[in-house]
Design an enzyme around this catalytic site. Sequence first.
Site, PDB file in Angstrom:
ATOM      1  N   ASN A   1     -15.874  -0.295  -1.546  1.00 19.00           N
ATOM      2  CA  ASN A   1     -15.937   0.322  -3.059  1.00 19.00           C
ATOM      3  C   ASN A   1     -15.461  -0.823  -3.059  1.00 19.00           C
ATOM      4  OD1 ASN A   1     -17.071   1.653  -5.425  1.00 19.00           O
ATOM      5  ND2 ASN A   1     -14.681   1.589  -5.811  1.00 19.00           N
TER       6      ASN A   1
ATOM      7  N   SER B   1     -10.019  -5.005  -7.144  1.00 16.59           N
ATOM      8  CA  SER B   1      -9.651  -4.732  -5.615  1.00 16.59           C
ATOM      9  C   SER B   1     -11.485  -4.333  -4.733  1.00 16.59           C
ATOM     10  CB  SER B   1      -8.798  -3.581  -5.392  1.00 16.59           C
ATOM     11  OG  SER B   1      -7.660  -4.430  -6.976  1.00 16.59           O
TER      12      SER B   1
ATOM     13  N   ASP C   1      -9.452   5.677  -5.433  1.00 21.16           N
ATOM     14  CA  ASP C   1      -9.455   4.547  -5.348  1.00 21.16           C
ATOM     15  C   ASP C   1      -7.584   4.669  -4.736  1.00 21.16           C
ATOM     16  OD1 ASP C   1     -11.400   3.577  -6.708  1.00 21.16           O
ATOM     17  OD2 ASP C   1     -10.388   4.284  -8.342  1.00 21.16           O
TER      18      ASP C   1
END
Length: 217
Positions: free
Chosen positions: A109, A138, A147
């Site tokens: 991701n 990121s 995340d």
Amino acid sequence: MSTKRIVVLISGSGSNLQALINACAQGDIQASIVAVISNRPRVYGLERAQAAGIETQTLDHKNFAERAAFDQALKALIDSFQPDLVVLAGFMRILTAEFVQAYTGRMLNIHPSLLPAYKGVHTHQRALDDQAQIHGASVHFVTAELDAGAVVLQAEVPVLAEDTAETLAARVLVKEHRIYPQVVAWFCAERLSYQDGAAYLDGQRLLAPLKLKHNAV
């Protein structure tokens, strides 16, 4: 080494998808994007994929009463393409732990902040509200915690005094288009792996994320 198969999940315009399509076409990523799946119908990212000759599928989450049922259907659809890697490119869904575990170590991701700062949404406005001097993006492996997976590569972007959330987002997006293809390329070249909760590049555990500095060309 066989050419890797990638499935990309999107929810919107697909600008990071386009960066990946371009990198595959140029040979920077030794892989084929075999399918693009959207949870929202008629988004522009589907048009980008179709223009590149990539198969597209829409699985509308609104047609499912429960998150788990959607994730089960999504997993079945993804698995039908036998991917080596699943790439989330602006896929705006929180995924169940069971779904994530099925792709442990082969799902990436990109998040618009310098994780662990600003997990979740509205990252650019939150950075401005905090008067942060450096913001960025990121690329990380996906885990069940939002995340929170091992971060591979980050790009830093200076926050300017006159920035709005929109102008900051636009500059971060430029860097996203650089770092996401790079990390995908590492994975597809079998240089990047995930073991015991950590990212490894060329056999070396990343003790901290690699950085593309804000003044890099």
